[in-house]
Design a protein around this motif. Sequence first.
Motif, PDB file in Angstrom:
ATOM      1  N   ARG A   1       0.795  -1.030   0.115  1.00 10.26           N
ATOM      2  CA  ARG A   1       0.011   0.035  -0.004  1.00 10.26           C
ATOM      3  C   ARG A   1       0.731   1.189  -0.036  1.00 10.26           C
ATOM      4  O   ARG A   1       0.576   2.216  -0.764  1.00 10.26           O
ATOM      5  CB  ARG A   1      -0.937   0.038   1.488  1.00 10.26           C
ATOM      6  CG  ARG A   1      -2.150  -0.861   1.022  1.00 10.26           C
ATOM      7  CD  ARG A   1      -3.145  -0.492   2.082  1.00 10.26           C
ATOM      8  NE  ARG A   1      -2.819  -0.266   3.341  1.00 10.26           N
ATOM      9  CZ  ARG A   1      -3.623   0.026   4.643  1.00 10.26           C
ATOM     10  NH1 ARG A   1      -4.896  -0.102   4.124  1.00 10.26           N
ATOM     11  NH2 ARG A   1      -3.129   0.053   5.554  1.00 10.26           N
TER      12      ARG A   1
ATOM     13  N   TYR B   1       0.931   3.961  -2.875  1.00 12.54           N
ATOM     14  CA  TYR B   1       0.400   5.351  -2.556  1.00 12.54           C
ATOM     15  C   TYR B   1       1.496   6.391  -2.914  1.00 12.54           C
ATOM     16  O   TYR B   1       1.067   7.435  -3.444  1.00 12.54           O
ATOM     17  CB  TYR B   1      -0.065   5.541  -1.090  1.00 12.54           C
ATOM     18  CG  TYR B   1      -1.289   5.518  -0.920  1.00 12.54           C
ATOM     19  CD1 TYR B   1      -2.061   6.427  -0.796  1.00 12.54           C
ATOM     20  CD2 TYR B   1      -2.054   3.984  -0.818  1.00 12.54           C
ATOM     21  CE1 TYR B   1      -3.503   6.305  -0.463  1.00 12.54           C
ATOM     22  CE2 TYR B   1      -3.332   4.016  -0.421  1.00 12.54           C
ATOM     23  CZ  TYR B   1      -4.243   5.190  -0.503  1.00 12.54           C
ATOM     24  OH  TYR B   1      -5.506   5.005  -0.122  1.00 12.54           O
TER      25      TYR B   1
ATOM     26  N   PRO C   1      -0.980   5.926   3.310  1.00 13.60           N
ATOM     27  CA  PRO C   1      -2.282   5.398   3.685  1.00 13.60           C
ATOM     28  C   PRO C   1      -2.644   5.386   5.313  1.00 13.60           C
ATOM     29  O   PRO C   1      -3.841   5.761   5.387  1.00 13.60           O
ATOM     30  CB  PRO C   1      -1.835   3.770   3.622  1.00 13.60           C
ATOM     31  CG  PRO C   1      -0.989   3.855   2.595  1.00 13.60           C
ATOM     32  CD  PRO C   1      -0.050   5.009   2.835  1.00 13.60           C
TER      33      PRO C   1
ATOM     34  N   ASN D   1      -7.569   0.925   1.246  1.00 16.31           N
ATOM     35  CA  ASN D   1      -6.875  -0.381   0.682  1.00 16.31           C
ATOM     36  C   ASN D   1      -6.767  -0.144  -1.030  1.00 16.31           C
ATOM     37  O   ASN D   1      -5.739  -0.695  -1.563  1.00 16.31           O
ATOM     38  CB  ASN D   1      -7.625  -1.743   1.030  1.00 16.31           C
ATOM     39  CG  ASN D   1      -7.015  -2.302   2.342  1.00 16.31           C
ATOM     40  OD1 ASN D   1      -5.791  -1.953   2.752  1.00 16.31           O
ATOM     41  ND2 ASN D   1      -7.877  -3.010   2.782  1.00 16.31           N
TER      42      ASN D   1
ATOM     43  N   ARG E   1      -6.544   2.864  -3.443  1.00 17.14           N
ATOM     44  CA  ARG E   1      -6.138   3.945  -3.526  1.00 17.14           C
ATOM     45  C   ARG E   1      -7.535   4.591  -4.722  1.00 17.14           C
ATOM     46  O   ARG E   1      -7.892   6.137  -4.246  1.00 17.14           O
ATOM     47  CB  ARG E   1      -4.734   4.463  -4.147  1.00 17.14           C
ATOM     48  CG  ARG E   1      -4.386   5.791  -4.174  1.00 17.14           C
ATOM     49  CD  ARG E   1      -2.923   6.148  -4.700  1.00 17.14           C
ATOM     50  NE  ARG E   1      -2.962   5.823  -6.109  1.00 17.14           N
ATOM     51  CZ  ARG E   1      -2.026   5.833  -6.632  1.00 17.14           C
ATOM     52  NH1 ARG E   1      -0.768   6.003  -6.120  1.00 17.14           N
ATOM     53  NH2 ARG E   1      -1.971   5.544  -7.911  1.00 17.14           N
TER      54      ARG E   1
END
Length: 474
Positions: free
Chosen positions: A173, A177, A296, A319, A321
């Motif tokens: 994640r 991101y 996140p 979870n 984006r």
Amino acid sequence: MSEYQVTIGIEIHCELKTKTKMFSGAPTSFGEVANTQTSVIDLGHPGCLPCVNKEAVRLAIKACGGLHCTIDPLVKFDRKNYYYSDLPKGFQITQQFHPIGKDGYVTIQTEDGPRQIRVERIHMEEDTAKQFHKETGTYIDFNRAGTPLVEIVSRPDMHSAAEAAAYVEALRRILFYLNVSDVKMEEGSMRCDVNISISNDPEKLGTKVEIKNLNSIANVQKAVQAEIERQTALLEAGEPIEQATRRFDEPTKATVLMRKKEGTVDYKYFPEPNIFPIQLDQSWIDSILNSLEELPEARMARFQKDFGLSEYDSSVLVNDRDMADFYEEVMKTAREAKKAANWVIVEMAAWLNKNNLSFAKNPASAADLASLVNLIDEGTISGKQGKEVFEDVMKGRKPEEVIKEKGMQQVSDDSTLIAMINQVLDENPKSIEDFKNGKKRAVGFLMGQVMKASKGQANPKKANGLLVQELSKR
């Protein structure tokens, strides 16, 4: 199993999101015809010198920032020497002695709350080619050779299959991101090797066994659990655990021996002579770190604070984006944050999944979904009608147009509803008598008749209140 100490460390190779390779100008496009994305530099032709990809260094610095690592401003590369058919030069350029980042951490969620897993190091290197084993022989595609990677090495801080999977998911994640990588494990842009040891002495580590090339978060958890059970069974039977490299076999849900390890391989590392050390400007490093995308964890906290969402709803949104981005667009005009989240998480996610689409290719407008949520909330249409309108919204239509076209405008006017209710009551004297005798189901029956008389357009909440009011007058 509780008497054994399980120790897990994870190494992750992650392809950086660059247009060209680590040390050449060859493209990094995925899925192209084999051996068309190559360069004489990546193929190891004599006299071809490497040139460091500045964008790869920038993305590696972003990864270091997202994982809270200390960054080394002096970039140095080393040669890792070994001969294998997928390594055209006979060596790999990596950062053995001077990783760009070290001493970071990743926060994971466990049953006992959040916990930090330490990151030992992050280093840059180039990828190898890819081999395909067939009945007619082994074929090599050099398109991947030279693709920029970061290798992220954790400390042995995990102690269960669930923690290992949570670590890989948290790392995935963060890198996604930060736009460092597309982290598509199924395409090989993020590959995971897990080291596991089990000991019945809490002061000593057991024999390390490595599981190679796990290609999904689910398989990380399954493979680690299978290996824990295998090693536990050996210890309980009094048999030794041998140092080895294994792979996870999905059909049997077991780890399978690839090769035994007698000891540490000597790769005869030495400094890469064709790349001089590069001193990075601190102001450039700072500018990268100061412009990092929202991570996140921070986004989850903001969703809970600004929109009043639960930890669960925030986690589901963050979870993905693209889902979280869409939800934020919806909330620019939607009035009910929780209801909007439900439509995005449940209805929209199910529709996209059914149609093999992702939120990145969502055909609906965020403003139109927000309008639909508002129209349901203000009673213009019912929730049931909303689901019907939603199908058209997902085809790119405006909810107001659909409601008008289908004659769905909900009836909320008191005088109109009372007239309908009294007509229904006049036609159903037995139900009035049942109500007076304490039979509550009579109200449900009468409400059904009101909805039928209004062709489903009566505002259910308002109609129910007025029905009980009119019943009490009879």
